[in-house]
Motif scaffolding. Structure first.
Motif, PDB file in Angstrom:
ATOM      1  N   GLY A 123       0.802  -1.223   0.000  1.00  0.00           N
ATOM      2  CA  GLY A 123       0.000   0.000   0.000  1.00  0.00           C
ATOM      3  C   GLY A 123       0.835   1.273   0.000  1.00  0.00           C
ATOM      4  O   GLY A 123       0.323   2.343  -0.292  1.00  0.00           O
ATOM      5  N   ASP A 124       2.128   1.148   0.327  1.00  0.00           N
ATOM      6  CA  ASP A 124       3.008   2.330   0.310  1.00  0.00           C
ATOM      7  C   ASP A 124       3.134   2.874  -1.110  1.00  0.00           C
ATOM      8  O   ASP A 124       3.137   2.112  -2.078  1.00  0.00           O
ATOM      9  N   ILE A 125       3.315   4.169  -1.199  1.00  0.00           N
ATOM     10  CA  ILE A 125       3.607   4.800  -2.496  1.00  0.00           C
ATOM     11  C   ILE A 125       5.111   5.068  -2.527  1.00  0.00           C
ATOM     12  O   ILE A 125       5.666   5.646  -1.583  1.00  0.00           O
ATOM     13  N   CYS A 158      -3.684  -0.127  10.888  1.00  0.00           N
ATOM     14  CA  CYS A 158      -5.003   0.474  10.650  1.00  0.00           C
ATOM     15  C   CYS A 158      -5.170   1.064   9.248  1.00  0.00           C
ATOM     16  O   CYS A 158      -6.215   1.638   8.939  1.00  0.00           O
ATOM     17  N   ARG A 159      -4.164   0.928   8.395  1.00  0.00           N
ATOM     18  CA  ARG A 159      -4.198   1.417   7.011  1.00  0.00           C
ATOM     19  C   ARG A 159      -4.289   2.931   6.903  1.00  0.00           C
ATOM     20  O   ARG A 159      -4.675   3.470   5.863  1.00  0.00           O
ATOM     21  N   HIS A 160      -3.917   3.621   7.950  1.00  0.00           N
ATOM     22  CA  HIS A 160      -3.922   5.079   7.951  1.00  0.00           C
ATOM     23  C   HIS A 160      -2.594   5.573   7.371  1.00  0.00           C
ATOM     24  O   HIS A 160      -1.585   4.890   7.477  1.00  0.00           O
ATOM     25  N   CYS A 174      -3.200   5.551  15.134  1.00  0.00           N
ATOM     26  CA  CYS A 174      -3.080   4.564  16.221  1.00  0.00           C
ATOM     27  C   CYS A 174      -1.741   4.629  16.965  1.00  0.00           C
ATOM     28  O   CYS A 174      -1.531   3.881  17.918  1.00  0.00           O
ATOM     29  N   GLY A 175      -0.834   5.494  16.527  1.00  0.00           N
ATOM     30  CA  GLY A 175       0.427   5.643  17.244  1.00  0.00           C
ATOM     31  C   GLY A 175       1.490   4.607  16.910  1.00  0.00           C
ATOM     32  O   GLY A 175       2.608   4.653  17.437  1.00  0.00           O
TER      33      GLY A 175
END
Ligand SMILES: [Zn+2]
Length: 188
Positions: A123-125, A158-160, A174-175
């Motif tokens: 998911g990283d760009i 959390c995919r944030h 979520c830290g």
């Protein structure tokens, strides 16, 4: 005559008519007909009414050695991270089809890397440089320069989107703290 995605075509083959489609990559228009420039496979974008051909034998010249591309990490295996290449950096033309590149563990950073998951996560760009084009789904990439690497990291919990903090990234939701091969151009 009408073609559909996946059809094999030869140079000069009619793909469609210009009232219906906009000619895109590796096609040309002649007397209202869109024809293929190369030996390849048809790619129809019905949403944008575009028709393109994906060259069969040669790779698009736009993807060549030392070109910097933007892509998304889709898989991190033991030795290789897979990247879905979305566009060439500094080009506003997006690619008509997605190309798959790979970053070998030895090409991720200058120094030694023991685990590729310390460098990239799904998911990283990333921004990466092309080192070798073998085929449309086999493009070797590297991120071992300071302006290359992750520009946007996704929290594995959390995919944030995560914020950069020195040499790591911290999830603002979520830290969670994680490690990445960060680019100096990190956007967060
Ligand atoms: Zn998180």
């Amino acid at each position: 005559m009408k073609t559909k995605s996946g059809d094999f075509v030869l140079p000069g083959d009619i793909l469609g008519v210009s009232e219906e489609f906009v000619p895109s990559e590796w096609t040309y228009e002649e007397e209202g007909r869109i024809r293929s420039l190369v030996v390849g496979v048809v790619s129809v974008d019905n949403k944008n009414k575009k028709i393109a051909v994906i060259p069969k034998t040669s790779s698009p010249s736009i993807l060549k050695k030392d070109v910097v591309v933007l892509g998304r990490i889709t898989e991190v295996r033991g030795q290789r991270a897979l990247v879905e290449i979305e566009k060439v950096k500094d080009s506003n033309r997006s690619l008509t089809t997605s190309y798959v590149g790979g970053i070998h563990i030895s090409q991720a950073e200058r120094g030694y890397v023991s685990r590729l998951t310390d460098e990239f996560r799904i998911g990283d760009i990333v921004e990466a440089k092309v080192t070798k084009v073998i085929g449309l789904d086999n493009i070797d990439l590297k991120t071992s320069e300071k302006e290359l690497g992750v520009i946007k990291a996704m929290c594995t919990k959390c995919r944030h989107v995560m914020k950069k903090s020195k040499n790591e990234v911290i999830c603002t939701n979520c830290g969670n703290k994680e490690s990445r091969k960060l680019s100096v151009n990190y956007e967060g």
